[in-house]
Design an enzyme around this catalytic site. Structure first.
Site, PDB file in Angstrom:
ATOM      1  N   GLY A   1     -66.742 -73.574 -99.517  1.00  0.00           N
ATOM      2  CA  GLY A   1     -67.683 -74.401-100.267  1.00  0.00           C
ATOM      3  C   GLY A   1     -68.004 -73.900-101.653  1.00  0.00           C
ATOM      4  CB  THR A   2     -67.258 -71.294-103.782  1.00  0.00           C
ATOM      5  OG1 THR A   2     -67.344 -70.907-105.156  1.00  0.00           O
ATOM      6  CG2 THR A   2     -66.023 -70.684-103.161  1.00  0.00           C
TER       7      THR A   2
ATOM      8  CB  CYS B   1     -67.974 -76.439 -95.163  1.00  0.00           C
ATOM      9  SG  CYS B   1     -67.316 -76.183 -96.820  1.00  0.00           S
TER      10      CYS B   1
ATOM     11  CG  ASN C   1     -64.271 -76.621-101.922  1.00  0.00           C
ATOM     12  OD1 ASN C   1     -65.409 -76.968-101.616  1.00  0.00           O
ATOM     13  ND2 ASN C   1     -63.916 -76.375-103.163  1.00  0.00           N
TER      14      ASN C   1
ATOM     15  CB  CYS D   1     -95.149 -54.234-112.277  1.00  0.00           C
ATOM     16  SG  CYS D   1     -95.230 -55.399-110.888  1.00  0.00           S
TER      17      CYS D   1
ATOM     18  NE  ARG E   1     -81.525 -75.044-108.157  1.00  0.00           N
ATOM     19  CZ  ARG E   1     -80.437 -75.783-108.005  1.00  0.00           C
ATOM     20  NH1 ARG E   1     -80.341 -76.946-108.643  1.00  0.00           N
ATOM     21  NH2 ARG E   1     -79.450 -75.406-107.234  1.00  0.00           N
TER      22      ARG E   1
ATOM     23  CE1 TYR F   1     -83.469 -71.278-110.298  1.00  0.00           C
ATOM     24  CE2 TYR F   1     -84.243 -71.229-112.566  1.00  0.00           C
ATOM     25  CZ  TYR F   1     -83.247 -71.023-111.630  1.00  0.00           C
ATOM     26  OH  TYR F   1     -82.008 -70.560-112.030  1.00  0.00           O
TER      27      TYR F   1
ATOM     28  CG  HIS G   1     -75.283 -65.870-107.777  1.00  0.00           C
ATOM     29  ND1 HIS G   1     -74.457 -66.980-107.727  1.00  0.00           N
ATOM     30  CD2 HIS G   1     -74.578 -64.916-108.443  1.00  0.00           C
ATOM     31  CE1 HIS G   1     -73.306 -66.706-108.334  1.00  0.00           C
ATOM     32  NE2 HIS G   1     -73.358 -65.465-108.765  1.00  0.00           N
TER      33      HIS G   1
END
Length: 306
Positions: free
Chosen positions: A246-247, A290, A272, A166, A102, A99, A155
């Site tokens: 775009g999915t 797109c 797309n 916590c 990313r 991550y 997401h």
């Protein structure tokens, strides 16, 4: 609420699933999608509540890697397998490296023409009393950078952290996020794991906590925020035009949003690079980048302001 109730089996649980065949609830009849932009523009000119569902393909045009294609693997692991609660629990250093890479890439990118067209459209139509909402699967903040105000990030966000002890959530755009992750996270399969000690990974700054932080994103197999999903349901129930942009339409429950809107008889337009498993349910399909197709679709209509 009525439109989305039949699919509670998926959405009430809100599990983020990577699947190409899941279905639940009524779908629209399969149709032959139109690519007539002038026809779409007439529908767009009359719409009062526009829902725009965006996926990783929008950010990919800015250079943000997706979980598919050439970025399906990070080092020797499947990206989607690293984006799981089990992986984070067992290998927090490896998942943070993944991550961190990313994050660093996303923080270096800028909004593209599609992001800018959506933001401009929202601001312009607001002056006419019309509404645009962005329901995004993207975990970067490029929509916000472009100027979009009404964004529902189902997401989560790469620029936020959540404490596993916590529960505190903070915006965090530090680069690197911690000293131990500096220059770590290369996707090169020949690079070994850094095996960073847990106490050197990002830690909570709340007093008397110091718990381990995780990216504030929804891992595959985790439950989406129920309050956020309720907001999404309300938006999808009142929209009179829906854009799916775009999915790949294979990550659930978001993959069902467009077909469920179409089941009400509301026009749905897909933008797309290629057809998807849900294209056959939509009124329109516009193929291509797109950043090329969307600005033309959302540009001011000649009837605006009249």
């Amino acid at each position: 609420m009525t439109m989305l109730l039949p699919r509670r089996a998926i959405v009430s649980l809100g599990l983020r699933l990577y699947c190409s065949h899941a279905t639940s609830g009524p779908l629209a009849e399969k149709t032959s999608s139109s690519s007539d932009m002038s026809e779409f523009r007439k529908v767009f000119s009359k719409a009062q509540h526009i829902a725009i569902i965006t996926g990783a393909g929008v950010s990919a045009e800015s250079g943000v890697p997706t979980f598919r294609g050439e970025h399906e693997k990070w080092r020797k692991w499947q990206s989607q397998d690293l984006a799981s609660p089990e992986a984070f629990s067992r290998y927090p250093s490896r998942v943070w490296e993944f991550y961190h890479h990313r994050r660093e890439v996303a923080l270096s990118k800028k909004p593209n023409a599609a992001h800018l067209a959506i933001a401009e459209c929202e601001a312009r139509l607001k002056k006419e009393g019309r509404q645009v909402v962005v329901i995004t699967q993207c975990i970067d903040d490029l929509h916000q950078q472009a100027g979009s105000k009404h964004v529902l990030r189902i997401h989560g966000s790469l620029t936020e952290t959540r404490c596993v002890s916590c529960g505190d959530v903070d915006v965090n755009k530090r680069s690197p996020i911690c000293a131990a992750l500096k220059n770590k996270g290369s996707p090169d399969p020949n690079v070994p794991d850094a095996n960073i000690p847990v106490d050197k990974l990002p830690r909570c700054s709340e007093s008397d906590c110091n718990g381990l932080l995780r990216p504030n994103v929804v891992f595959f197999g985790e439950t989406l925020d129920s309050h956020l999903l309720t907001k999404v349901e309300k938006e999808l129930e009142i929209c009179d035009l829906c854009l799916v942009v775009g999915t790949s339409s294979i990550v659930y429950p978001a993959a069902m949003f467009g077909p469920q809107v179409a089941s009400r008889g509301v026009p749905v337009a897909e933008f797309n690079l290629r057809a998807t498993p849900k294209s056959e349910y939509f009124t329109y399909h516009f193929q291509g980048p797109c950043g090329t197709t969307l600005p033309a679709a959302l540009a001011p209509h000649e009837s605006e302001g009249v």
